[in-house]
Design a protein around this motif. Structure first.
Motif, PDB file in Angstrom:
ATOM      1  N   TRP A 177       0.825  -1.211   0.000  1.00 39.55           N
ATOM      2  CA  TRP A 177       0.000   0.000   0.000  1.00 39.55           C
ATOM      3  C   TRP A 177       0.859   1.260   0.000  1.00 39.55           C
ATOM      4  CZ3 TRP A 177      -4.424  -1.031  -1.784  1.00 39.55           C
ATOM      5  CH2 TRP A 177      -5.038  -2.254  -1.518  1.00 39.55           C
ATOM      6  N   MET A 178       2.077   1.138   0.500  1.00 35.88           N
ATOM      7  CA  MET A 178       3.035   2.244   0.410  1.00 35.88           C
ATOM      8  C   MET A 178       3.386   2.497  -1.052  1.00 35.88           C
ATOM      9  SD  MET A 178       6.645   2.561   2.497  1.00 35.88           S
ATOM     10  CE  MET A 178       5.858   2.134   4.044  1.00 35.88           C
ATOM     11  N   TRP A 179       3.544   1.414  -1.804  1.00 34.80           N
ATOM     12  CA  TRP A 179       3.826   1.541  -3.248  1.00 34.80           C
ATOM     13  C   TRP A 179       2.657   2.212  -3.971  1.00 34.80           C
ATOM     14  CZ3 TRP A 179       5.491  -4.297  -3.717  1.00 34.80           C
ATOM     15  CH2 TRP A 179       6.788  -4.444  -3.193  1.00 34.80           C
ATOM     16  N   ILE A 180       1.436   1.828  -3.619  1.00 34.83           N
ATOM     17  CA  ILE A 180       0.251   2.399  -4.271  1.00 34.83           C
ATOM     18  C   ILE A 180       0.177   3.907  -4.007  1.00 34.83           C
ATOM     19  CG2 ILE A 180      -2.283   2.414  -4.337  1.00 34.83           C
ATOM     20  CD1 ILE A 180      -0.975  -0.058  -5.647  1.00 34.83           C
ATOM     21  N   GLU A 197       0.709 -11.075  -0.470  1.00 34.51           N
ATOM     22  CA  GLU A 197      -0.335 -11.820   0.238  1.00 34.51           C
ATOM     23  C   GLU A 197      -0.831 -11.022   1.444  1.00 34.51           C
ATOM     24  OE1 GLU A 197      -1.127 -16.188   2.356  1.00 34.51           O
ATOM     25  OE2 GLU A 197       0.861 -15.688   1.551  1.00 34.51           O
ATOM     26  N   GLY A 198       0.111 -10.400   2.155  1.00 33.24           N
ATOM     27  CA  GLY A 198      -0.240  -9.628   3.346  1.00 33.24           C
ATOM     28  C   GLY A 198      -1.041  -8.386   3.057  1.00 33.24           C
ATOM     29  N   ALA A 199      -0.960  -7.884   1.820  1.00 34.12           N
ATOM     30  CA  ALA A 199      -1.714  -6.677   1.453  1.00 34.12           C
ATOM     31  C   ALA A 199      -3.218  -6.926   1.471  1.00 34.12           C
ATOM     32  CB  ALA A 199      -1.282  -6.191   0.071  1.00 34.12           C
ATOM     33  N   GLY A 247       3.720   6.132   3.685  1.00 38.33           N
ATOM     34  CA  GLY A 247       4.188   6.547   2.371  1.00 38.33           C
ATOM     35  C   GLY A 247       4.050   8.041   2.177  1.00 38.33           C
ATOM     36  N   ILE A 248       2.892   8.568   2.552  1.00 37.04           N
ATOM     37  CA  ILE A 248       2.633  10.009   2.432  1.00 37.04           C
ATOM     38  C   ILE A 248       3.556  10.794   3.348  1.00 37.04           C
ATOM     39  CG2 ILE A 248       0.920  11.832   2.900  1.00 37.04           C
ATOM     40  CD1 ILE A 248      -1.223   9.667   2.127  1.00 37.04           C
ATOM     41  N   PHE A 249       3.727  10.300   4.582  1.00 39.51           N
ATOM     42  CA  PHE A 249       4.586  10.980   5.548  1.00 39.51           C
ATOM     43  C   PHE A 249       6.026  11.024   5.053  1.00 39.51           C
ATOM     44  CE2 PHE A 249       7.074  11.295   9.505  1.00 39.51           C
ATOM     45  CZ  PHE A 249       6.450  12.383  10.090  1.00 39.51           C
ATOM     46  N   SER A 250       6.442   9.980   4.336  1.00 35.74           N
ATOM     47  CA  SER A 250       7.817   9.906   3.859  1.00 35.74           C
ATOM     48  C   SER A 250       8.068  10.806   2.651  1.00 35.74           C
ATOM     49  CB  SER A 250       8.167   8.464   3.507  1.00 35.74           C
ATOM     50  OG  SER A 250       9.450   8.387   2.952  1.00 35.74           O
ATOM     51  N   ASN A 251       7.213  10.689   1.623  1.00 38.47           N
ATOM     52  CA  ASN A 251       7.491  11.446   0.381  1.00 38.47           C
ATOM     53  C   ASN A 251       6.830  12.818   0.336  1.00 38.47           C
ATOM     54  OD1 ASN A 251       4.743  11.039  -0.680  1.00 38.47           O
ATOM     55  ND2 ASN A 251       5.373   8.936  -1.131  1.00 38.47           N
ATOM     56  N   ILE A 290       9.733   4.351  -3.525  1.00 40.22           N
ATOM     57  CA  ILE A 290       9.895   3.098  -4.269  1.00 40.22           C
ATOM     58  C   ILE A 290      11.291   2.512  -4.052  1.00 40.22           C
ATOM     59  CG2 ILE A 290       9.836   1.985  -6.540  1.00 40.22           C
ATOM     60  CD1 ILE A 290       7.099   2.955  -5.578  1.00 40.22           C
ATOM     61  N   VAL A 291      12.313   3.379  -3.974  1.00 39.52           N
ATOM     62  CA  VAL A 291      13.683   2.874  -3.812  1.00 39.52           C
ATOM     63  C   VAL A 291      14.064   2.748  -2.333  1.00 39.52           C
ATOM     64  CG1 VAL A 291      16.132   3.281  -4.297  1.00 39.52           C
ATOM     65  CG2 VAL A 291      14.429   3.766  -6.053  1.00 39.52           C
TER      66      VAL A 291
END
Length: 460
Positions: free
Chosen positions: A102-105, A260-262, A287-291, A326-327
């Motif tokens: 979900w971080m990727w999404i 699977e965990g997603a 993800g939002i907090f990071s980028n 992503i990286v």
């Protein structure tokens, strides 16, 4: 009184970083993606070619600006921070390995959001009294939406000023002192009694270093960022890839657990994390907090770039989210999951989980190197947020307040190193989230302008 403030802040914080805010941020990202025909996917090869290609071109920026590469490094300096180390660990511990999916999404949609922010920031920027380019959400609200929406620009700037001292400075300094203290205590270089004195010394040293960089203006900030960010990112990436290579047999299983965990977290976490919602929430929010896609802060640095093409600079926004989430975030996740360290699912975790991933693979000696990496990440964040705070307070008042602000901002490092500020961290996090509201409204209303600028861009 203190308990009441804590309850109010907790309620607001849970809302800001909860479901409604995530729906808004993801919703605006999806809306912008649809309006631009998923530009971040269609033109991703072009974005990488354009950004990485320009990074290696030696170019001096004109007066009052920095090079496009320095701009992206300054933005990455603020976004690539302890959230990439501690935030990812926390997301996996609470949400399970599926949180990474979900971080990727969130990053996929965030690429388009960041592209839009950067493009608008360059398009609607101004030159201040000092001759420097200034821009960001407050300026594209002011110059793009007109007087009726001016209050949103003021709100964004006010929240920005309130945020920088906690999120951008004190918490980062605390990370630096904690990392160094842990490494030195681990090797018995200092005793527990000497920690407070050492922290004071570190606080003073960080204050001096931050002051020297920030008081040198946008040119010096850009020059420091372009040297520090590539070094720290490459340093961390090499260490992380080493862990993955040494544990390569676990890689297929790890990726299977992420996918699977997603959608079925309980099957991977032994039933501790059984809710897809918790898994999704943790992945998206971290993800939002990071980028910072959706917060608008990164566009403040990009507005300083020496470029006449807003869309071309906008592609750096796509690259920025890709590099950050992503990286780097993915590598952090793989370090934790491939190394086989014990994860207590359902309980909060932070940087110590990531550090365990490194030490279990390399040995205790690597804790010194992870301490250096965390110090670089945290210091770069302090510098980047110093610029953001200066631009916000300048918008509210004038360029005359910038230097006094820089001095006060630098001195906060001493507090961050020596005082347990407790509630201040949480309040700063709340204001950080509040910045997103005026920015998201502006992105939604100005989406037509971005579509028009893309159509006018002829270099595809």
């Amino acid at each position: 009184m203190l308990e009441t403030i804590e309850k109010i802040n907790s309620a607001v914080n849970n809302f800001i970083w909860g479901v409604p805010a995530m729906i808004c941020i993801i919703g605006v990202g999806l809306y912008l993606s649809i309006r631009t025909n998923f530009l971040q996917i269609r033109k991703f090869p072009y974005a990488i070619k354009t950004t990485i290609g320009r990074m290696f071109k030696k170019k001096e920026a004109s007066d009052g600006s920095i090079t496009p590469f320095q701009a992206v490094c300054t933005a990455l300096a603020a976004t690539v921070g302890t959230g990439n180390i501690a935030g990812v660990a926390g997301a996996i511990a609470i949400g399970g390995p599926g949180a990474v999916f979900w971080m990727w999404i969130s990053a996929l949609l965030g690429m388009c959001t960041k592209f839009t922010e950067v493009t608008l920031a360059v398009h609607f920027r101004e030159k201040n009294a000092e001759g420097d380019y200034v821009g960001g959400p407050m300026y594209y609200i002011k110059n793009g939406l007109g007087k009726n929406w001016q209050f949103l620009a003021v709100l964004f700037s006010a929240f920005g000023v309130l945020t920088v001292f906690g999120t951008g400075n004190a918490t980062q300094v605390n990370t630096i002192t904690t990392a160094i203290d842990s490494a030195l205590l681990n090797y018995n270089v200092i005793s527990q009694n000497g920690v407070s004195t050492l922290n004071l010394i570190m606080g003073i040293a960080i204050t001096v270093l931050v002051g020297l960089v920030l008081l040198g203006g946008i040119k010096r900030i850009g020059k420091v960022a372009e040297k520090l960010v590539p070094f720290m990112a490459l340093f961390y990436v090499i260490l992380a890839i080493g862990v993955i290579i040494l544990n390569y047999r676990h890689v297929p299983t790890v990726f299977a657990s992420i996918f699977e965990g997603a959608f079925k977290p309980s099957s991977v976490t032994g039933g501790v994390v059984g809710s897809i919602f918790i898994c999704m929430k943790k992945g998206v929010s971290r993800g939002i907090f990071s980028n910072e896609a959706g917060l608008g802060t990164g566009s403040i640095a990009h507005a300083c770039a020496d470029t006449r093409k807003p869309v071309k600079q906008g592609f750096f926004g796509i690259f920025e989210v890709f590099a950050d989430t992503i990286v780097i975030c993915t590598l952090t996740a793989l370090v934790i999951l491939c190394s086989g360290v014990s994860i207590d699912f359902g309980k909060a975790a932070g940087a110590e989980l990531t550090i365990q991933g490194f030490t279990s693979t390399y040995g205790n000696w690597v804790s010194l190197f992870t301490a250096v990496a965390m110090c670089c990440f945290a210091f770069s964040t302090i510098i980047g947020w110093g610029l953001y705070g200066a631009r916000c307070i300048e918008f509210l008042f004038s360029s005359k307040v910038i230097k006094p602000f820089m001095v006060v901002y630098s001195l906060v490092a001493i507090l961050g190193a020596t005082v347990d500020l407790g509630l201040i961290w949480s309040i700063a996090d709340t204001f950080n989230g509040l910045m997103a509201i005026p920015n998201l409204i502006a992105l939604f209303l100005l989406s037509g302008t971005v579509v028009k600028l893309i159509k006018e861009y002829t270099e595809f």
